[in-house]
Design a protein around this motif. Structure first.
Motif, PDB file in Angstrom:
ATOM      1  N   MET A 144       0.837  -1.206   0.000  1.00  0.00           N
ATOM      2  CA  MET A 144       0.000   0.000   0.000  1.00  0.00           C
ATOM      3  C   MET A 144       0.865   1.246   0.000  1.00  0.00           C
ATOM      4  SD  MET A 144      -3.097  -0.930   2.607  1.00  0.00           S
ATOM      5  CE  MET A 144      -4.001   0.567   2.229  1.00  0.00           C
ATOM      6  N   PHE A 145       0.394   2.253  -0.705  1.00  0.00           N
ATOM      7  CA  PHE A 145       1.108   3.526  -0.789  1.00  0.00           C
ATOM      8  C   PHE A 145       0.245   4.624  -0.164  1.00  0.00           C
ATOM      9  CE2 PHE A 145       2.088   0.903  -4.445  1.00  0.00           C
ATOM     10  CZ  PHE A 145       3.468   0.933  -4.514  1.00  0.00           C
ATOM     11  N   PRO A 146       0.731   5.311   0.868  1.00  0.00           N
ATOM     12  CA  PRO A 146      -0.037   6.442   1.380  1.00  0.00           C
ATOM     13  C   PRO A 146      -0.001   7.601   0.390  1.00  0.00           C
ATOM     14  CG  PRO A 146       1.982   6.116   2.662  1.00  0.00           C
ATOM     15  CD  PRO A 146       1.965   5.060   1.609  1.00  0.00           C
ATOM     16  N   ILE A 147      -1.124   8.250   0.212  1.00  0.00           N
ATOM     17  CA  ILE A 147      -1.214   9.429  -0.640  1.00  0.00           C
ATOM     18  C   ILE A 147      -1.281  10.647   0.278  1.00  0.00           C
ATOM     19  CG2 ILE A 147      -2.594  10.657  -2.371  1.00  0.00           C
ATOM     20  CD1 ILE A 147      -3.695   7.874  -3.200  1.00  0.00           C
ATOM     21  N   ARG A 148      -0.329  11.549   0.108  1.00  0.00           N
ATOM     22  CA  ARG A 148      -0.265  12.714   0.994  1.00  0.00           C
ATOM     23  C   ARG A 148      -0.591  13.989   0.225  1.00  0.00           C
ATOM     24  NH1 ARG A 148       4.370   9.570   2.412  1.00  0.00           N
ATOM     25  NH2 ARG A 148       4.108   8.606   4.458  1.00  0.00           N
ATOM     26  N   ASN A 149      -1.170  14.932   0.929  1.00  0.00           N
ATOM     27  CA  ASN A 149      -1.428  16.220   0.295  1.00  0.00           C
ATOM     28  C   ASN A 149      -0.155  17.058   0.294  1.00  0.00           C
ATOM     29  OD1 ASN A 149      -1.159  17.321   2.869  1.00  0.00           O
ATOM     30  ND2 ASN A 149      -3.358  17.657   3.164  1.00  0.00           N
ATOM     31  N   ILE A 150      -0.250  18.272  -0.182  1.00  0.00           N
ATOM     32  CA  ILE A 150       0.933  19.113  -0.355  1.00  0.00           C
ATOM     33  C   ILE A 150       1.639  19.421   0.969  1.00  0.00           C
ATOM     34  CG2 ILE A 150      -0.234  21.350  -0.179  1.00  0.00           C
ATOM     35  CD1 ILE A 150       1.419  22.163  -2.690  1.00  0.00           C
ATOM     36  N   HIS A 151       0.908  19.295   2.081  1.00  0.00           N
ATOM     37  CA  HIS A 151       1.486  19.568   3.399  1.00  0.00           C
ATOM     38  C   HIS A 151       2.070  18.313   4.057  1.00  0.00           C
ATOM     39  CE1 HIS A 151      -0.406  23.427   2.943  1.00  0.00           C
ATOM     40  NE2 HIS A 151      -1.599  22.868   2.839  1.00  0.00           N
ATOM     41  N   GLY A 152       1.958  17.165   3.375  1.00  0.00           N
ATOM     42  CA  GLY A 152       2.503  15.926   3.919  1.00  0.00           C
ATOM     43  C   GLY A 152       1.542  15.133   4.776  1.00  0.00           C
ATOM     44  N   ASN A 153       0.269  15.545   4.818  1.00  0.00           N
ATOM     45  CA  ASN A 153      -0.728  14.804   5.597  1.00  0.00           C
ATOM     46  C   ASN A 153      -1.343  13.699   4.742  1.00  0.00           C
ATOM     47  OD1 ASN A 153      -0.497  16.647   7.816  1.00  0.00           O
ATOM     48  ND2 ASN A 153      -1.752  18.098   6.679  1.00  0.00           N
ATOM     49  N   THR A 154      -1.454  12.496   5.306  1.00  0.00           N
ATOM     50  CA  THR A 154      -2.037  11.374   4.567  1.00  0.00           C
ATOM     51  C   THR A 154      -3.538  11.577   4.403  1.00  0.00           C
ATOM     52  OG1 THR A 154      -0.342   9.865   5.395  1.00  0.00           O
ATOM     53  CG2 THR A 154      -2.351   8.871   4.518  1.00  0.00           C
ATOM     54  N   VAL A 155      -3.986  11.537   3.142  1.00  0.00           N
ATOM     55  CA  VAL A 155      -5.413  11.768   2.851  1.00  0.00           C
ATOM     56  C   VAL A 155      -6.074  10.570   2.183  1.00  0.00           C
ATOM     57  CG1 VAL A 155      -5.205  14.278   2.748  1.00  0.00           C
ATOM     58  CG2 VAL A 155      -4.816  12.929   0.667  1.00  0.00           C
ATOM     59  N   GLY A 156      -5.271   9.572   1.783  1.00  0.00           N
ATOM     60  CA  GLY A 156      -5.823   8.397   1.125  1.00  0.00           C
ATOM     61  C   GLY A 156      -4.743   7.354   0.894  1.00  0.00           C
ATOM     62  N   PHE A 157      -5.110   6.279   0.218  1.00  0.00           N
ATOM     63  CA  PHE A 157      -4.169   5.199  -0.065  1.00  0.00           C
ATOM     64  C   PHE A 157      -4.398   4.661  -1.476  1.00  0.00           C
ATOM     65  CE2 PHE A 157      -4.713   5.240   4.502  1.00  0.00           C
ATOM     66  CZ  PHE A 157      -3.425   5.110   4.974  1.00  0.00           C
ATOM     67  N   THR A 158      -3.364   4.082  -2.033  1.00  0.00           N
ATOM     68  CA  THR A 158      -3.522   3.294  -3.250  1.00  0.00           C
ATOM     69  C   THR A 158      -2.834   1.959  -2.980  1.00  0.00           C
ATOM     70  OG1 THR A 158      -3.221   3.256  -5.657  1.00  0.00           O
ATOM     71  CG2 THR A 158      -1.438   4.181  -4.375  1.00  0.00           C
ATOM     72  N   ALA A 159      -3.398   0.878  -3.496  1.00  0.00           N
ATOM     73  CA  ALA A 159      -2.863  -0.450  -3.191  1.00  0.00           C
ATOM     74  C   ALA A 159      -2.818  -1.309  -4.447  1.00  0.00           C
ATOM     75  CB  ALA A 159      -3.728  -1.136  -2.139  1.00  0.00           C
ATOM     76  N   ARG A 160      -1.836  -2.186  -4.475  1.00  0.00           N
ATOM     77  CA  ARG A 160      -1.634  -3.099  -5.610  1.00  0.00           C
ATOM     78  C   ARG A 160      -2.352  -4.402  -5.322  1.00  0.00           C
ATOM     79  NH1 ARG A 160      -0.776  -5.841  -9.792  1.00  0.00           N
ATOM     80  NH2 ARG A 160       1.173  -5.812 -10.970  1.00  0.00           N
ATOM     81  N   LEU A 161      -3.230  -4.824  -6.241  1.00  0.00           N
ATOM     82  CA  LEU A 161      -3.891  -6.122  -6.090  1.00  0.00           C
ATOM     83  C   LEU A 161      -2.862  -7.238  -6.222  1.00  0.00           C
ATOM     84  CD1 LEU A 161      -7.204  -5.895  -8.160  1.00  0.00           C
ATOM     85  CD2 LEU A 161      -6.969  -6.083  -5.704  1.00  0.00           C
ATOM     86  N   LEU A 162      -2.940  -8.229  -5.341  1.00  0.00           N
ATOM     87  CA  LEU A 162      -1.981  -9.336  -5.377  1.00  0.00           C
ATOM     88  C   LEU A 162      -2.490 -10.532  -6.178  1.00  0.00           C
ATOM     89  CD1 LEU A 162      -0.737  -9.282  -1.664  1.00  0.00           C
ATOM     90  CD2 LEU A 162       0.338  -8.277  -3.670  1.00  0.00           C
ATOM     91  N   ASP A 163      -3.796 -10.605  -6.391  1.00  0.00           N
ATOM     92  CA  ASP A 163      -4.390 -11.738  -7.107  1.00  0.00           C
ATOM     93  C   ASP A 163      -4.147 -11.599  -8.611  1.00  0.00           C
ATOM     94  OD1 ASP A 163      -5.849 -13.786  -8.153  1.00  0.00           O
ATOM     95  OD2 ASP A 163      -7.801 -13.087  -7.414  1.00  0.00           O
ATOM     96  N   PRO A 164      -3.311 -12.477  -9.207  1.00  0.00           N
ATOM     97  CA  PRO A 164      -3.023 -12.363 -10.644  1.00  0.00           C
ATOM     98  C   PRO A 164      -4.240 -12.643 -11.524  1.00  0.00           C
ATOM     99  CG  PRO A 164      -2.102 -14.406  -9.773  1.00  0.00           C
ATOM    100  CD  PRO A 164      -2.622 -13.638  -8.601  1.00  0.00           C
ATOM    101  N   GLU A 165      -5.265 -13.302 -10.966  1.00  0.00           N
ATOM    102  CA  GLU A 165      -6.474 -13.626 -11.725  1.00  0.00           C
ATOM    103  C   GLU A 165      -7.541 -12.539 -11.605  1.00  0.00           C
ATOM    104  OE1 GLU A 165      -6.410 -16.330 -13.611  1.00  0.00           O
ATOM    105  OE2 GLU A 165      -4.393 -16.697 -12.829  1.00  0.00           O
ATOM    106  N   ALA A 166      -7.286 -11.508 -10.820  1.00  0.00           N
ATOM    107  CA  ALA A 166      -8.294 -10.468 -10.592  1.00  0.00           C
ATOM    108  C   ALA A 166      -8.651  -9.765 -11.898  1.00  0.00           C
ATOM    109  CB  ALA A 166      -7.786  -9.472  -9.566  1.00  0.00           C
ATOM    110  N   LYS A 167      -9.929  -9.480 -12.060  1.00  0.00           N
ATOM    111  CA  LYS A 167     -10.386  -8.846 -13.290  1.00  0.00           C
ATOM    112  C   LYS A 167     -10.468  -7.320 -13.160  1.00  0.00           C
ATOM    113  CE  LYS A 167     -12.852 -12.762 -15.259  1.00  0.00           C
ATOM    114  NZ  LYS A 167     -12.197 -13.753 -14.408  1.00  0.00           N
ATOM    115  N   GLU A 168     -10.353  -6.805 -11.932  1.00  0.00           N
ATOM    116  CA  GLU A 168     -10.372  -5.363 -11.737  1.00  0.00           C
ATOM    117  C   GLU A 168      -9.041  -4.758 -12.182  1.00  0.00           C
ATOM    118  OE1 GLU A 168     -11.908  -7.046  -7.710  1.00  0.00           O
ATOM    119  OE2 GLU A 168     -10.667  -7.735  -9.373  1.00  0.00           O
ATOM    120  N   ALA A 169      -8.977  -3.433 -12.171  1.00  0.00           N
ATOM    121  CA  ALA A 169      -7.705  -2.749 -12.433  1.00  0.00           C
ATOM    122  C   ALA A 169      -6.699  -3.176 -11.377  1.00  0.00           C
ATOM    123  CB  ALA A 169      -7.918  -1.241 -12.391  1.00  0.00           C
TER     124      ALA A 169
END
Length: 209
Positions: free
Chosen positions: A1-26
């Motif tokens: 998982m990658f924390p997404i920070r705003n311009i001030h360095g505060n965490t406002v969200g996350f992005t994560a990599r799916l581990l399932d190679p069979e997953a049909k989502e992005a």
């Protein structure tokens, strides 16, 4: 998982990599829009890159989280990414606080090249100085920087102007020896030249066409 920070360095969200190679989502899942995470305004890595962008007078816009992280690790500290969305007018406005110059280095696949075009158009509409970084022999900046950090830095130094990029791709995509090819090329390039705000620069590219 990658924390997404705003311009001030505060965490406002996350992005994560799916581990399932069979997953049909992005393959990446992002935090949805919330009251504190405005996707169209947040720029990944800008909290760490803003000083380097000012010092270098250049923002290097890449596509993914790992492109930013690897770039910073090898010394390209002015690398940023639009958080999983096409570059927006709000993001361009934020970048312009630090520099008038932006260089795009997106993945070599068709989706990446489409994203480059959208980014160029958005930046040109805001009268920024726009260039494109050519990734020779690598699918993305992460791969190139891991293989050889100096090649990645060299590619940034040898970036070409947005219109040079368009003229170059036009020569590859259209048959300029045929009347129909010339017509298609001129229609495509005129649409791009029309987006240039500066009349002197616009006149130069019309002469080139």
């Amino acid at each position: 998982m990658f924390p997404i920070r705003n311009i001030h360095g505060n965490t406002v969200g996350f992005t994560a990599r799916l581990l399932d190679p069979e997953a049909k989502e992005a393959k990446y899942i992002n935090t949805p829009q919330t009251s504190i995470y405005n996707k169209s305004a947040v720029i990944y890595g800008l909290d760490k890159a803003k000083r380097a962008i000012q010092q270098e007078d250049l923002a290097v816009m890449v596509e993914g989280n790992m492109d930013v992280i690897t770039s910073h690790r090898v010394g390209v500290k002015n690398a940023i990414a639009s958080s999983g969305t096409a570059l927006t007018a709000e993001q361009v406005s934020v970048i312009k606080r630090y520099t008038q110059n932006i260089a795009f280095a997106f993945d070599a696949d068709s989706a990446g090249q489409t994203a480059v075009k959208r980014g160029i158009d958005m930046a040109l509409a805001s009268d920024m100085n726009v260039s494109v970084i050519i990734l020779a022999g690598a699918k993305d900046p992460d791969e190139l920087a891991n293989r050889d950090p100096e090649l990645w830095k060299k590619a940034i130094k040898e970036r070409i102007g947005a219109m040079e990029y368009y003229f170059s791709t036009t020569k590859k995509n259209f048959d300029l020896n045929s009347a129909s090819g010339k017509k298609q090329a001129s229609v495509y390039l005129l649409a791009e030249i029309a987006k240039i705000k500066n009349r002197v620069e616009q006149s130069h590219w019309l002469q080139q066409l």
